[in-house]
Design an enzyme around this catalytic site. Structure first.
Site, PDB file in Angstrom:
ATOM      1  N   MET A  64       0.845  -1.201   0.000  1.00 36.81           N
ATOM      2  CA  MET A  64       0.000   0.000   0.000  1.00 36.81           C
ATOM      3  C   MET A  64       0.883   1.256   0.000  1.00 36.81           C
ATOM      4  SD  MET A  64      -3.448  -0.961   2.037  1.00 36.81           S
ATOM      5  CE  MET A  64      -2.850  -0.686   3.685  1.00 36.81           C
ATOM      6  N   GLN A  93     -10.365  -2.727   2.352  1.00 37.96           N
ATOM      7  CA  GLN A  93      -9.888  -3.365   3.581  1.00 37.96           C
ATOM      8  C   GLN A  93      -9.894  -2.421   4.786  1.00 37.96           C
ATOM      9  OE1 GLN A  93      -5.921  -4.174   1.669  1.00 37.96           O
ATOM     10  NE2 GLN A  93      -5.133  -3.870   3.725  1.00 37.96           N
ATOM     11  N   SER A 151       6.458  -0.756  10.216  1.00 41.77           N
ATOM     12  CA  SER A 151       5.093  -0.616   9.713  1.00 41.77           C
ATOM     13  C   SER A 151       4.898   0.826   9.275  1.00 41.77           C
ATOM     14  CB  SER A 151       4.098  -0.929  10.842  1.00 41.77           C
ATOM     15  OG  SER A 151       2.822  -0.435  10.517  1.00 41.77           O
ATOM     16  N   SER A 152       4.113   1.002   8.222  1.00 42.73           N
ATOM     17  CA  SER A 152       3.840   2.374   7.780  1.00 42.73           C
ATOM     18  C   SER A 152       3.132   3.148   8.889  1.00 42.73           C
ATOM     19  CB  SER A 152       2.972   2.356   6.527  1.00 42.73           C
ATOM     20  OG  SER A 152       3.677   1.700   5.501  1.00 42.73           O
ATOM     21  N   ASP A 167      11.940  -0.152   5.165  1.00 46.57           N
ATOM     22  CA  ASP A 167      12.923  -1.215   4.915  1.00 46.57           C
ATOM     23  C   ASP A 167      12.296  -2.609   4.899  1.00 46.57           C
ATOM     24  OD1 ASP A 167      14.804   0.706   4.676  1.00 46.57           O
ATOM     25  OD2 ASP A 167      15.787   0.335   6.599  1.00 46.57           O
ATOM     26  N   GLY A 168      11.175  -2.775   5.603  1.00 45.33           N
ATOM     27  CA  GLY A 168      10.481  -4.069   5.578  1.00 45.33           C
ATOM     28  C   GLY A 168      10.001  -4.384   4.170  1.00 45.33           C
ATOM     29  N   HIS A 169       9.406  -3.386   3.506  1.00 40.75           N
ATOM     30  CA  HIS A 169       8.959  -3.588   2.120  1.00 40.75           C
ATOM     31  C   HIS A 169      10.149  -3.893   1.211  1.00 40.75           C
ATOM     32  CE1 HIS A 169       5.554  -0.830   3.452  1.00 40.75           C
ATOM     33  NE2 HIS A 169       4.904  -1.873   2.991  1.00 40.75           N
ATOM     34  N   LYS A 209       4.974 -10.208   9.406  1.00 42.48           N
ATOM     35  CA  LYS A 209       4.419  -9.317  10.435  1.00 42.48           C
ATOM     36  C   LYS A 209       2.894  -9.401  10.417  1.00 42.48           C
ATOM     37  CE  LYS A 209       3.173  -4.989  11.429  1.00 42.48           C
ATOM     38  NZ  LYS A 209       2.544  -4.200  10.430  1.00 42.48           N
TER      39      LYS A 209
HETATM   40  O1  PAF Z   1      -0.124  -5.788   3.656  1.00 44.20           O
HETATM   41  C1  PAF Z   1      -0.530  -4.870   2.905  1.00 44.20           C
HETATM   42  O2  PAF Z   1       0.152  -3.865   2.674  1.00 44.20           O
HETATM   43  C2  PAF Z   1      -1.903  -4.998   2.287  1.00 44.20           C
HETATM   44  O3  PAF Z   1      -2.802  -5.617   3.142  1.00 44.20           O
HETATM   45  C3  PAF Z   1      -1.885  -5.693   0.905  1.00 44.20           C
HETATM   46  C4  PAF Z   1      -1.412  -7.128   1.022  1.00 44.20           C
HETATM   47  C5  PAF Z   1      -0.969  -4.931  -0.038  1.00 44.20           C
HETATM   48  C6  PAF Z   1      -3.291  -5.709   0.322  1.00 44.20           C
HETATM   49  O4  PAF Z   1      -3.801  -4.425   0.154  1.00 44.20           O
END
Ligand code: PAF
Length: 283
Positions: free
Chosen positions: A30, A61, A187-188, A35-37, A151
């Site tokens: 999203m 979501q 986490s963001s 750094d996790g991403h 996570k």
């Molecule tokens: O973990 C996330 O960032 C979101 O839940 C995902 C998997 C990109 C779905 O929108």
């Protein structure tokens, strides 16, 4: 790195790679990349010839009153970080591209039972929103493998179950949680914390570790351990949402004989909801 927001352009590029025999990995996000991403992107690079990343803040979501509107959107910085991490393609669809129909008419993917407990109990509809968008993205990207962070342990389980139940032709790879030096899971949403909340936040992981030690020294009084962890979190300033010891395989309540456990926690610190988990393998 190629940046596309149109479905046709995405499909054309991925089809080209696939017809050249290249393996494609996918990292859905999203945005507001940390750094996790980037660890997910690096892992994807290890697993495939090409890496596709998506950035899409998925309205489906988020519940009413949650942070969809204020969720950090930092596309320019994200593009720079992805170029550095050597992603090949960034897909940034508009909301109308993924959801051309009004929300109540949108076809949804529901993964029963595991979507309804823990985070799903506090955020009704959240995992249907996640499963729906991830299923759509899988259909659009047509990757061989997709990488998710552990996570979001429950999310990873929901996705694995969806892939299995719907026979989706994609491998799912989980990657260990990336933490700051003081243990806080990246986490963001950490960006929402005030300075003093940020100083308190690592207590969530420390509490998970304390309970993991108790389990590994033979304590099986699950309910008492959970209650003591909740009290500890309250003492340092959290409002716990849940703190639960579950069976790692299916998130069911564990029996005394279960050896592979996971401790999962969600707690609010001021206005920020943090989640974390820790696997405990008693073998
Ligand atoms: O973990 C996330 O960032 C979101 O839940 C995902 C998997 C990109 C779905 O929108």
């Amino acid at each position: 790195m190629i940046v596309v927001s149109a479905v046709d352009a995405l499909r054309e590029q991925v089809a080209q790679w696939r017809s050249a025999g290249e393996r494609v990995a996918f990292v859905p996000t999203m945005g507001n990349l940390h750094d996790g991403h980037l660890a997910l992107v690096r892992q994807a690079r290890e697993l495939a010839d090409r890496v596709v990343v998506s950035i899409f803040v998925n309205p489906l979501q988020f519940g009413e009153g949650e942070d969809f509107e204020t969720y950090p959107r930092t596309l320019d910085e994200d593009v720079e970080r992805l170029i550095e991490a050597k992603a090949d393609l960034l897909f940034t669809p508009a909301v109308e591209t993924l959801y051309p129909r009004p929300r109540q008419l949108q076809t949804r993917v529901e993964v029963p039972l595991i979507s309804d407990m823990l985070c799903g109990a506090s955020r009704p509809g959240h995992f249907a929103g996640v499963a729906t968008v991830v299923c759509k993205l899988f259909n659009l990207v047509q990757a061989d493998v997709a990488v998710f962070g552990e996570k979001d342990f429950q999310q990873l389980m929901v996705i694995r179950r969806m892939v299995e139940d719907l026979c989706l032709p994609v491998e799912i790879e989980g990657l260990a949680t990336v933490r700051d030096e003081d243990g806080l899971a990246m986490s963001s949403r950490n960006g929402y914390l005030t300075k003093s909340e940020r100083a308190t936040a690592p207590a969530l992981y420390r509490t998970l570790q304390l309970i993991a030690v108790a389990l590994s020294t033979g304590d099986r009084a699950y309910r008492e351990l959970e209650a003591s962890a909740r009290s500890e979190l309250e003492r340092v300033g959290f409002t716990p949402d849940y703190f639960q010891i579950r069976r790692a395989e299916d998130l069911a309540e564990p029996t005394r004989g279960d050896r592979e456990l996971v401790i999962l926690a969600a707690a609010r610190l001021g206005g920020t909801r943090l989640i974390d988990n820790l696997r405990v393998d008693l073998d």
